[in-house]
Design an enzyme around this catalytic site. Structure first.
Site: not given
Length: 166
Positions: A70, A85
């Site tokens: 992620h 992110h």
């Protein structure tokens, strides 16, 4: 002499950062998470993605790829460290909906594919799809000039310009 006169010096004075995702560019303060909004990890921007593809924003090296895929850290050839992110609270998905296309230690060029993700799945399962792009070692560099409130195209639209000297 000619180098100075015609600007041919090889010394770069700034790092240009292109959009790692296609979508709307927002101020980092608009991220609905205090860690990012209050710049606890560093200054930067955020992008609300229109598609599930993350590309490298600079030429450099993958220095960290989270096992949940992620988030990814890139270190530019000038030493600038950038964290991408994808979404908020996406670590809780344990990698589901994400696919990595690079490995830690790999050299990348701006525009190279890093991560793909299922945007519809992330939209449904995560707190938000807004994706912070943070300069994590900004204290070692100068001013950050941001292109905000625009639609960026991954790999081509310049979204930040960072002075390499304080």
């Amino acid at each position: 002499m000619l180098k100075k006169l015609f600007g041919l010096s090889k010394t770069k004075k700034e790092e240009l950062v292109v959009a790692p995702l296609t979508g709307a560019v927002k101020n980092i303060e608009e991220v609905p998470d205090p860690v990012f909004a209050q710049r606890m990890m560093g200054d930067g921007i955020a992008i609300v993605p229109e598609e599930g593809v993350v590309v490298s924003p600079v030429d450099g090296e993958v220095v960290q790829l989270f096992h949940t895929k992620h988030a990814i850290g890139i270190k530019s050839s000038n030493g600038l460290e950038i964290l991408i992110h994808v979404g908020l609270e996406t670590v809780n998905l344990n990698g589901e909906g994400f696919e990595a296309h690079v490995a830690t230690g790999q050299q990348v060029k701006a525009g190279d594919k890093l991560i793909t993700f299922d945007l519809a799945f992330i939209s449904e399962k995560a707190k938000s799809t807004i994706t912070p792009i943070v300069i994590t070692n900004g204290d070692a560099f100068g001013a950050v000039d941001k292109s905000l409130d625009i639609r960026a195209e991954k790999g081509t639209t310049q979204v930040m310009k960072i002075a390499l000297e304080k």
